[in-house]
Design an enzyme around this catalytic site. Structure first.
Site, PDB file in Angstrom:
ATOM      1  CE1 TYR A  52       5.996  -8.953  -3.154  1.00 57.36           C
ATOM      2  CE2 TYR A  52       7.584 -10.392  -3.991  1.00 57.36           C
ATOM      3  CZ  TYR A  52       6.241  -9.769  -4.108  1.00 57.36           C
ATOM      4  OH  TYR A  52       5.524 -10.055  -5.039  1.00 57.36           O
ATOM      5  CD  GLU A  54       4.806  -9.254   1.042  1.00 67.15           C
ATOM      6  OE1 GLU A  54       5.955  -9.071   1.112  1.00 67.15           O
ATOM      7  OE2 GLU A  54       4.406  -9.967   0.151  1.00 67.15           O
ATOM      8  CG  ASP A 197     -10.971  11.013  -2.733  1.00 66.74           C
ATOM      9  OD1 ASP A 197      -9.748  11.668  -2.778  1.00 66.74           O
ATOM     10  OD2 ASP A 197     -11.374  10.319  -3.516  1.00 66.74           O
ATOM     11  CB  THR A 224      -3.666  10.708  -5.600  1.00 64.33           C
ATOM     12  OG1 THR A 224      -4.430  11.999  -6.017  1.00 64.33           O
ATOM     13  CG2 THR A 224      -4.752   9.357  -5.817  1.00 64.33           C
ATOM     14  CE  LYS A 227      -5.970  12.929  -9.279  1.00 60.90           C
ATOM     15  NZ  LYS A 227      -6.166  11.737  -8.359  1.00 60.90           N
ATOM     16  NE  ARG A 233      -0.501   7.463 -12.385  1.00 63.98           N
ATOM     17  CZ  ARG A 233      -0.876   8.784 -12.783  1.00 63.98           C
ATOM     18  NH1 ARG A 233      -0.149   9.545 -13.245  1.00 63.98           N
ATOM     19  NH2 ARG A 233      -2.184   8.774 -13.001  1.00 63.98           N
TER      20      ARG A 233
END
Ligand code: DSN
Length: 419
Positions: A52, A54, A197, A224, A227, A233
């Site tokens: 974790y 954060e 985008d 992203t 692609k 991803r």
């Protein structure tokens, strides 16, 4: 490790193996998909999954961050360098999250956003009425003209009527170049922020094959990473320094909790790959392959939306070309070993589950090493499968596609199946 998985959970192992075999034996023509690097798969399957983190490097909510800080610093520096951005955030879990981060970070609920219509090439997360974002922000839509090109007089007219706080360009099925200077002129004339985008063409921008909106003074760019960029991803938010704090706070604590550090490690690897000279060749070949594929389809009399392509993707009007709905065409092509997706065409009279077209693209075949000759073969196979309209013909095409795929293997997992 694979042996342990096979022994413990054969059902899941078999599905993984089946998917590996499917990806090797079929040709991936869905323009938003690609075959990532073995090194990226190796980075994904690591103990960073356990952590974790954060917060941001040097300022986290949990201890034990020596190595997470190191990979996140590398990933953000590589993203900034590759795209020429003043600031990069690499924590967004996906494309939808990354776009929400921008809307919530830079706008207030109820603010208006001018974006491209979904059927004309926009995206679900650009304010489609079925998305939650459309309930929070006031989206207005521009469309392409009858020839499929963006009409800037019309964009300007809507902008003056709506006075948007943000002008958004970017696409998931628009096969033409974006005129970033045109969008910036419209946005500046009404005092709006500019957002692009570039998820589909992120790799083509990184490989210097198409224009970069950041070089046209855009405020924020999202992409992203899986692609044309060929990574895992995930999502990048790239912005001017003046928006850095608002974007970072919008990702965490605004929208997300713990970042997926195994993904961030893999994003860093993909960004390193994208900075290599070979990646420029890959980006250029992705474009030239799309030209060859589109040209051969046109020679066969196939009708393409906008009559061709400037980028990596092609939208075929399957009703006009083959008297087939997109869904039927997709099914026949899948049987023929060609993976495509049914696609809305501009102002499509059919719903999204049926559609009047299919969408194809060249990032994945180019990753396999295919070139002009293979694109001609693929176009011929595509037309044969859809003209015959029967399973027998599709099966015959599949045999040819499998031979082609065997000559150009997809990059597989780092470890052989027996390791
Ligand atoms: N689903 C992606 C595409 O296929 O374009 C975008 O989110």
């Amino acid at each position: 490790m694979r042996d342990r998985l096979q022994e413990y959970d054969p059902e899941i192992f078999d599905a993984i193996l089946g998917e590996e075999r499917r990806q090797q034996a079929e040709l991936e023509l869905i323009p938003s998909e690609n075959y990532t690097y073995p090194e990226v798969l190796a980075a994904l399957g690591t103990v960073f999954t356990n952590k974790y983190s954060e917060g941001y490097p040097g300022n986290r909510y949990y201890g034990g961050q020596t190595y997470t800080d190191a990979i996140e610093r590398l990933a953000t520096a590589r993203a900034r360098d590759l795209f020429g951005a003043e600031h990069a955030n690499v924590q967004a879990l996906s494309g939808a999250a990354m776009n929400q981060v921008v809307y919530y970070g830079l706008l207030e609920p109820g603010d208006s956003i001018l974006a491209m219509d979904l059927s004309h090439g926009g995206h679900l997360t650009h304010g489609s009425p079925v998305s939650h974002m459309a309930r929070v922000f006031d989206f207005h839509r521009y469309k392409a003209d009858a020839k499929g090109r963006i009409d800037f007089d019309e964009v300007q007219r809507i902008a003056e009527e709506v006075r948007p706080k943000m002008v958004l360009c970017g696409h998931s099925s628009y096969p033409r170049d974006m005129d970033y200077a045109g969008f910036k002129r419209v946005a500046d004339s009404v005092g709006a922020l500019t957002m692009a985008d570039v998820s589909h063409i992120g790799g083509l921008i990184a490989g210097n094959a198409v224009p970069n909106p950041l070089e046209h003074g855009f405020d924020v760019v999202t992409t992203t990473t899986h692609k044309s960029l060929r990574g895992p991803r995930g999502g990048l938010v790239l912005c001017k320094a003046e928006f850095a704090k608002r974007i970072d706070k919008s990702v965490f604590p605004g929208l997300q909790g713990g970042p997926h550090m195994h993904t961030i490690a893999a994003i860093a690897v993909a960004l390193k790959k994208a900075a290599e000279p070979e990646f420029r060749e890959y980006a250029a070949r992705t474009l030239s392959n799309a030209q060859t594929l589109a040209g051969r389809l046109i020679e066969h009399g196939v009708e393409l939306v906008t009559g061709g392509t400037d980028n990596h993707l092609i939208v075929v009007n399957t009703i006009a070309s083959f008297e087939l709905q997109g869904r039927e065409a997709q099914q026949l092509l899948e049987r023929a070993g060609l993976a495509t997706n049914k696609q809305l065409i501009p102002d499509d009279p059919l719903p999204a589950q049926r559609t009047s077209g299919v969408r194809l693209g060249t990032p994945a075949p180019t990753t396999r090493g295919m070139g002009d000759a293979e694109m001609v073969t693929v176009a011929d196979a595509f037309v044969r499968a859809l003209r015959a309209k029967d399973d027998e013909a599709a099966d015959a095409v599949r045999a040819e596609v499998q031979q082609l795929c065997a000559r150009f293997p997809a990059p597989g997992p780092l470890l052989p199946a027996s390791a």
